[in-house]
Design an enzyme around this catalytic site. Structure first.
Site, PDB file in Angstrom:
ATOM      1  N   HIS A  10      -0.677  -4.824  -2.528  1.00  0.00           N
ATOM      2  CA  HIS A  10      -0.897  -4.393  -0.969  1.00  0.00           C
ATOM      3  C   HIS A  10      -2.228  -3.561  -0.679  1.00  0.00           C
ATOM      4  O   HIS A  10      -2.836  -3.848   0.222  1.00  0.00           O
ATOM      5  CB  HIS A  10       0.307  -3.347  -0.660  1.00  0.00           C
ATOM      6  CG  HIS A  10       1.485  -4.052  -0.210  1.00  0.00           C
ATOM      7  ND1 HIS A  10       1.695  -5.104   0.617  1.00  0.00           N
ATOM      8  CD2 HIS A  10       2.749  -3.996  -0.792  1.00  0.00           C
ATOM      9  CE1 HIS A  10       3.105  -5.648   0.339  1.00  0.00           C
ATOM     10  NE2 HIS A  10       3.692  -4.664  -0.425  1.00  0.00           N
ATOM     11  N   HIS A  25       2.747  -3.715  -7.498  1.00  0.00           N
ATOM     12  CA  HIS A  25       3.139  -4.198  -6.706  1.00  0.00           C
ATOM     13  C   HIS A  25       2.409  -3.393  -5.389  1.00  0.00           C
ATOM     14  O   HIS A  25       1.808  -4.130  -4.629  1.00  0.00           O
ATOM     15  CB  HIS A  25       4.753  -3.873  -6.347  1.00  0.00           C
ATOM     16  CG  HIS A  25       5.210  -4.481  -5.095  1.00  0.00           C
ATOM     17  ND1 HIS A  25       5.830  -5.496  -5.051  1.00  0.00           N
ATOM     18  CD2 HIS A  25       5.239  -3.827  -3.815  1.00  0.00           C
ATOM     19  CE1 HIS A  25       6.292  -5.929  -3.722  1.00  0.00           C
ATOM     20  NE2 HIS A  25       5.842  -4.818  -2.944  1.00  0.00           N
ATOM     21  N   GLU A  26       2.402  -2.200  -5.297  1.00  0.00           N
ATOM     22  CA  GLU A  26       1.759  -1.524  -4.278  1.00  0.00           C
ATOM     23  C   GLU A  26       0.324  -1.593  -4.283  1.00  0.00           C
ATOM     24  O   GLU A  26      -0.563  -1.801  -3.245  1.00  0.00           O
ATOM     25  CB  GLU A  26       2.008   0.012  -4.286  1.00  0.00           C
ATOM     26  CG  GLU A  26       3.652   0.251  -4.136  1.00  0.00           C
ATOM     27  CD  GLU A  26       4.258  -0.154  -2.818  1.00  0.00           C
ATOM     28  OE1 GLU A  26       3.880  -0.441  -1.802  1.00  0.00           O
ATOM     29  OE2 GLU A  26       5.321  -0.688  -2.922  1.00  0.00           O
ATOM     30  N   GLU A  67       2.982  -9.260   1.883  1.00  0.00           N
ATOM     31  CA  GLU A  67       3.738  -9.355   0.505  1.00  0.00           C
ATOM     32  C   GLU A  67       3.265 -10.190  -0.551  1.00  0.00           C
ATOM     33  O   GLU A  67       3.685 -10.182  -1.679  1.00  0.00           O
ATOM     34  CB  GLU A  67       5.281  -9.519   1.065  1.00  0.00           C
ATOM     35  CG  GLU A  67       6.345  -9.305  -0.020  1.00  0.00           C
ATOM     36  CD  GLU A  67       6.533  -7.682  -0.135  1.00  0.00           C
ATOM     37  OE1 GLU A  67       6.087  -6.826   0.712  1.00  0.00           O
ATOM     38  OE2 GLU A  67       7.126  -7.265  -1.096  1.00  0.00           O
TER      39      GLU A  67
END
Lengths: 500, 500
Positions: free
Chosen positions: A267, A263-264, A293
């Site tokens: 980003h 997820h990170e 997101e």
């Protein structure tokens, strides 16, 4: 070169440097700072924020922006110069509306409130933060009042998701909800997936090594970033050459650390992909909360929880954890990481129910800001809405209204909608990318991410804030934001998984 | 409370916060920053330094300091208020003499020069840094010219060792040298100590654990600090509650990491021991380069290389490294960590020859500033002086004139004398401490450091910059700086070790 444009760049670089310094201090605070540093660190970060605000809202910046109107008009809309002036003016016109004294009060209150929350959540003590939340609500209303608006939440939403308003998000969420609820009902009527294989003992070092190997394949550049451990995972950027992520590991739940890392990294891929020309300017950043997101969710879910992804990586994972996984077949594992269930915690929720958690929070934000819901009524309202929407209610406030840090960090309004907008956009972007490069799904099943990463870089990442979110969506996908691709994606994937 | 004093404190806190932020960025740069961050980080640190200088040299600060003269005069000399106003005025009056444009040029040049040195040293290429060093010399002269002085080096020396001048340091070093040279000759006429036991394989993790256990016993507070790895060890402070050290490990030389840890911990004990009342002010810092170094050298050498220290810790060290040390007796080990030898590298030099390395550098600094030595003549002069003073000459510039970072970091003059002043003061302070607490040597042999640490905190650390170096030496020891205790210490210790 226009001399005033150079002057503007110098002033913006100074502000960017101060903000980057504050970000380094924040990163250090959550990664390596010893406990004794807490008090001074709070003051140091507040000082940097205050000076950055003072420098940015200086009249000289306004004068430069005024003087540069003819130059801006002479440059193409998407040129560096026109984009930088336009974006700086947008930020400037918002910043000067907020009095420095208000900001100081807000930062001080936010620090107090966050600190209280870190104790109140484990103690299950909503009463301890209720008066602080009342003040947060008041400050959020005051902040919104500095700006013209139709709905009191509009300026707060606009700050993170430019172009969206309370009314448009409300409509979007209502329509999406109409599609999601029957899907959740259909899935949860089926026998649940068995995810016991994830809940064995997984030593941290191997978890880290596997996750980092994956994101390296994604294209995350460790020469321009690193991963550290924190209590709450996040991505932070100090320059285009230094984009860091953090994660956490649970040795008894493989999914926690792995999907947090993916997820990170999503980003971070966005921030690492911004054009180097934008270094030291406000253009060097993702364009909105929702678009940001969309990248974390795409790399975590659409890619990282796909069957193709695991067709490639599952053997490696088994090699990493032979004791735990050699007897677990790919299909069982794939079902485990995609288990849909009625659950209490937003960040742990599966792809299908996740948005219902977001909608609950968004609706409560609007209701509180409108004055139709009181802070003190939150716990009961939370309980009822969870029961009706998700079909399971928290036994206490710890796993209810106290679970998310956002409201306790100084703002009510505008802080949650981006998560669902991100989900929607992740599918819309992915559909556009696969339309341009139909081999992407096959690539993923071979552990190749170059075509997808390249398309995203070319159509989204490189531009930073050159284009607004609505502009980038239109340019990259040929149409405005639409949740149809997302619904198609969910129906396709979970229809197959749960034989609907 | 005097309102203008509060205003002064606010302004100084802002400057302190900016300097602390720059220190965090510097720490991160050498510990965890990925290579991609280098360019932006240089700019960010320069911005913070520039804004801190602008804020500090603001006319309003000068006006406050003027207006506060009567208040200062009404307060006792050593009171917080009088000390803060006095110290701030001293710093202010120096700072306003230096034009911001000069500082910008200096910082930029320093960064370029440092960067070139990091490549030139491994390449043994003095020619690559020679023109940069010429410019450094020129900038150092320009800097000195901003201040009144008898000798051109005086302002540079005064910056780090307030109260000392070229002439006084020259006299001090000449007299000390007259004592040291015969001692070195007498020792090196004896058979050398055998330090083979230190050059076995010592795994890093155990080295770290042992070193950290020792400095915890010293009184270094890990709740207000931490230790990380860097190429060049250092101590850095972000607040009194956050004082960090770094070290490096050599798995084939036990002494490297251990004594580096003890050395930096000495610096850190000083900074951790400053009165908490001084937080956020320029008083919250060690008072001079020499006094600071007295603490690192005391805890590294007078304590950490003493027989008593190893009487207590050697069993623990043997338990940590049984394979390497179970057959090495205490006496052999003690002799190994105190081996005196004619060697090339200052930072690896023993306690006796170390000062000769410093004096060579100090003399060269004066000669270059005076114009009696040219930068291009440095390599040959280095070779000759090493031969005549230490009795061994470097085979190349890498281990000669390129070995120390200092001159390549933007300053020639004032950067080396503090090391020998520190050695001198370490013995003078230690003698005063043991006079007050005669049990200190016995305490050390029991691994107890409370009495020594307590005396240092009470007589030196707590005051920060309340007193100047000459004042603190006089107050703590009852006499001005004197090298007699140091000579007594060296003769006693090495006379016994080498049976002189």
């Amino acid at each position: 070169m226009e001399p005033k444009f150079e002057q503007l760049q110098e002033r913006l670089a100074e502000v960017t440097d101060l903000q980057a310094a504050a970000a380094v201090l924040g990163w250090d605070q959550t990664t390596y700072m010893p406990p004794g540093g807490t008090e001074a660190r709070g003051r140091q970060m507040a000082t940097l924020a205050r000076i950055a605000h003072e420098k940015f809202t200086d009249d000289a910046v306004g004068a430069l922006l005024d003087d540069l109107r003819p130059y801006e008009a002479s440059q193409p809309y998407e040129s560096f110069a026109a984009s930088l002036i336009r974006t700086a003016r947008h930020d400037y016109e918002r910043a000067i509306k907020v009095p420095p004294a208000f900001l100081t009060e807000l930062y001080t209150h936010a620090a107090t409130s966050y600190d209280a929350w870190t104790r109140a959540r484990p103690a299950n003590d909503f009463g301890a933060v209720e008066p602080l939340l009342e003040k947060t609500l008041d400050l959020s209303r005051q902040y919104a009042e500095f700006f013209p608006h139709e709905h009191i939440a509009d300026p707060l939403i606009d700050d993170s998701d430019y172009g969206m308003k309370a009314a448009s998000v409300r409509t979007l969420f209502r329509d999406l909800r109409d599609q999601l609820v029957p899907l959740v009902q259909a899935i949860t009527a089926q026998p649940p997936a068995d995810d016991a294989c994830l809940r064995q003992h997984y030593p941290e070092d191997q978890q880290r090594a596997f996750g980092e190997a994956v994101i390296k394949r994604y294209g995350y550049d460790f020469d321009r970033g690193r991963q550290d451990k924190t209590h709450h995972p996040f991505m932070t950027k100090f320059s285009i050459g230094d984009v860091r992520i953090t994660t956490r590991f649970n040795e008894h739940d493989l999914g926690d650390g792995l999907f947090s890392t993916l997820h990170e990294a999503g980003h971070a891929l966005y921030e690492q992909g911004v054009s180097r020309v934008f270094e030291g300017t406000p253009l060097a950043s993702g364009t909105s909360s929702g678009v940001h997101e969309s990248q974390s969710r795409m790399w975590e879910n659409i890619v990282g929880r796909s069957r193709g992804f695991w067709q490639h990586f599952y053997t490696q994972l088994q090699d990493t954890f032979p004791l735990q996984l050699s007897d677990v077949d790919l299909d069982t594992f794939y079902r485990a990481v995609n288990k849909v269930q009625r659950s209490l915690i937003r960040v742990d929720a599966d792809e299908v129910t996740y948005n219902l958690h977001v909608m609950l929070r968004f609706d409560f934000e609007l209701a509180m800001l409108e004055g139709s819901m009181r802070v003190r009524d939150l716990p009961d309202a939370w309980h009822e809405r969870m029961e009706s929407d998700i079909g399971v209610a928290p036994p206490d406030n710890r796993d209810g209204v106290l679970q998310d840090v956002h409201w306790y960090s100084g703002q009510i309004g505008g802080v949650f909608q981006g998560y669902t907008i991100g989900n929607i956009l992740s599918a819309q972007f992915y559909e556009a990318a696969t339309k341009a490069h139909p081999d992407i799904p096959n690539d993923i099943a071979r552990g190749e991410f170059g075509a997808l990463h390249g398309w995203l870089r070319e159509n989204i990442y490189q531009y930073g804030r050159t284009f607004t979110a609505p502009e980038i969506v239109e340019r990259a996908t040929g149409s405005p934001l639409s949740f149809e691709p997302y619904i198609r994606y969910l129906r396709g994937k979970f229809g197959e998984l749960y034989s609907l």
